[in-house]
Design a protein around this motif. Structure first.
Motif, short mmCIF file in Angstrom:
data_model
loop_
_atom_site.label_atom_id
_atom_site.label_comp_id
_atom_site.label_asym_id
_atom_site.label_seq_id
_atom_site.Cartn_x
_atom_site.Cartn_y
_atom_site.Cartn_z
N THR A 254 0.81 -1.22 0.00
CA THR A 254 0.00 0.00 0.00
C THR A 254 0.85 1.27 0.00
O THR A 254 0.60 2.20 -0.78
CB THR A 254 -0.94 0.00 1.21
OG1 THR A 254 -1.80 -1.14 1.13
CG2 THR A 254 -1.78 1.27 1.25
N GLY A 255 1.85 1.33 0.87
CA GLY A 255 2.67 2.53 0.97
C GLY A 255 3.41 2.85 -0.30
O GLY A 255 3.51 4.02 -0.71
N LEU A 256 3.92 1.84 -0.96
CA LEU A 256 4.71 2.05 -2.18
C LEU A 256 3.82 2.46 -3.35
O LEU A 256 4.19 3.33 -4.15
CB LEU A 256 5.48 0.77 -2.51
CG LEU A 256 6.77 0.91 -3.32
CD1 LEU A 256 7.70 1.94 -2.71
CD2 LEU A 256 7.47 -0.44 -3.43
N VAL A 257 2.64 1.86 -3.47
CA VAL A 257 1.70 2.26 -4.52
C VAL A 257 1.23 3.69 -4.28
O VAL A 257 1.13 4.50 -5.22
CB VAL A 257 0.50 1.29 -4.58
CG1 VAL A 257 -0.55 1.81 -5.57
CG2 VAL A 257 0.95 -0.10 -4.98
N SER A 258 0.96 4.04 -3.04
CA SER A 258 0.54 5.41 -2.71
C SER A 258 1.64 6.42 -3.03
O SER A 258 1.37 7.53 -3.50
CB SER A 258 0.15 5.51 -1.24
OG SER A 258 -0.98 4.70 -0.95
N LYS A 259 2.89 6.03 -2.79
CA LYS A 259 4.02 6.92 -3.12
C LYS A 259 4.10 7.16 -4.61
O LYS A 259 4.30 8.30 -5.05
CB LYS A 259 5.32 6.28 -2.62
CG LYS A 259 6.59 7.02 -3.02
CD LYS A 259 6.65 8.43 -2.43
CE LYS A 259 6.88 8.39 -0.94
NZ LYS A 259 7.10 9.75 -0.36
N LEU A 260 3.90 6.12 -5.42
CA LEU A 260 3.91 6.30 -6.87
C LEU A 260 2.76 7.22 -7.30
O LEU A 260 2.95 8.09 -8.17
CB LEU A 260 3.81 4.95 -7.58
CG LEU A 260 3.99 4.99 -9.10
CD1 LEU A 260 4.60 3.69 -9.60
CD2 LEU A 260 2.66 5.21 -9.82
#
Length: 330
Positions: free
Chosen positions: A316-322
């Motif tokens: 979740t965190g990495l997709v949100s960062k993108l």
């Protein structure tokens, strides 16, 4: 050790007998494909192009056609599916209910029979992706296109089979993600991966960097972010070119998968119904997130069977960062 059937019986919130029939179809076809994949280098009947261009405008592999026919025939034989949409067929396929069948035949199946088929001839992992819905039209009426054009958040079952060093069936009915490995000596799938989740520590980003010049500024800046020597970065670049293979590795080891739109594919390349919806369902059940870069994949309203979309999924965190990079830059 649980077999797939035993696990379904103990953990299903849907009609158990109907689900068992459905899984029986999936297992039968997947074992037939497993057998062919494992002798692909020994016969020209399996490797190479079939000489047919499919509805996607792509050269169909011989094993693509075999997998498509194997699943269609298997679903027809179990008296539980009323309609199938396949990436290899232009239109949906109606399965007529048999007179002696007491079931309602209410399941709609959307399937990519052989994901990553360009890897067949070079012995790299390939897979099958499937998605299941309850029909929307009344049971006594003919199927309509609306039965197939349902949002991903309406799925009751999604999963994939990966044909690699072992053959593993991974699925979710909305109660976690579980994997079952085929023991070919007895032809049985046994529980091997219980309640899969994306690891908290990300390690991998998966994208075809050969298209770097075609990516948007947001995607290019995110790639540079992944390569920075800060915190727990840089991440390792890993890209197989088979969605099933890349997703399976990333869910186990921790990573993000990215297939953005490009100038060549302004709507994205992956298919919403056959690839992105089922993988998004699994990603969310594994504690992750799936997006087209701006919105949730499972909330997209489909308008056609072979609709394409940009696709990003992972922790979740990495997709949100993108998504932050894309919003900021675009």
């Amino acid at each position: 050790m649980y077999t797939l059937g035993e696990f379904v019986i103990e953990n299903s919130s849907h009609s158990t007998e109907a689900l068992l029939r459905l899984f029986s179809s999936i297992k039968l076809a997947s074992k037939a494909i497993h057998k062919e994949v494992n002798k692909a280098g020994l016969t020209e009947k399996i490797i190479g192009n079939s000489g047919i261009t499919n509805v996607q405008g792509e050269n169909q592999k011989k094993l693509d056609d075999f997998a498509h026919r194997a699943f269609i025939e298997s679903f027809k034989s179990r008296n539980v599916v009323c309609g199938i949409a396949s990436e290899e067929s232009e239109n949906f396929i109606v399965i007529q209910k048999k007179q002696e069948n007491d079931f309602k035949n209410q399941y709609i199946v959307l399937i990519d029979p052989l994901d990553g088929s360009s890897n067949i001839d070079v012995n790299v992992s390939i897979g099958t992706i499937f998605s299941v819905y309850i029909r929307k039209s009344p049971i006594q009426m003919n199927l309509t296109i609306e039965d197939f054009l349902q949002k991903g958040n309406q799925q009751i079952l999604a999963g994939y089979i990966i044909y690699g060093s072992s053959t593993i069936l991974v699925y979710s009915t909305g109660n976690g993600v579980h994997g079952f490995t085929l023991d070919p000596s007895v032809g049985t799938f046994y529980l091997s991966h219980y309640n899969l989740h994306f690891p908290k520590k990300e390690k991998i980003y998966s994208i075809n960097e050969g298209n770097y010049a075609k990516f948007s500024d947001g995607i290019r800046k995110f790639i540079r972010y992944c390569q920075e020597k800060k915190e727990n970065r840089p991440y390792t670049a890993r890209y197989i070119g088979s969605l099933v293979g890349d997703f399976h590795r990333n869910m186990i080891q921790g990573g993000i998968y990215i297939y953005p739109k490009t100038a060549s594919y302004p709507e994205g390349k992956l298919r919403l119904l056959y690839e992105c919806n089922p993988m998004s369902f699994l990603a969310e059940q594994a504690g992750g997130k799936a997006s087209d870069g701006k919105k949730r994949i499972l909330d997209i309203e489909p308008t056609r069977l072979h609709q394409r979309t940009p696709f990003i999924c992972g922790p979740t965190g990495l997709v949100s960062k993108l998504e932050e990079f894309m919003i900021y830059c675009e």
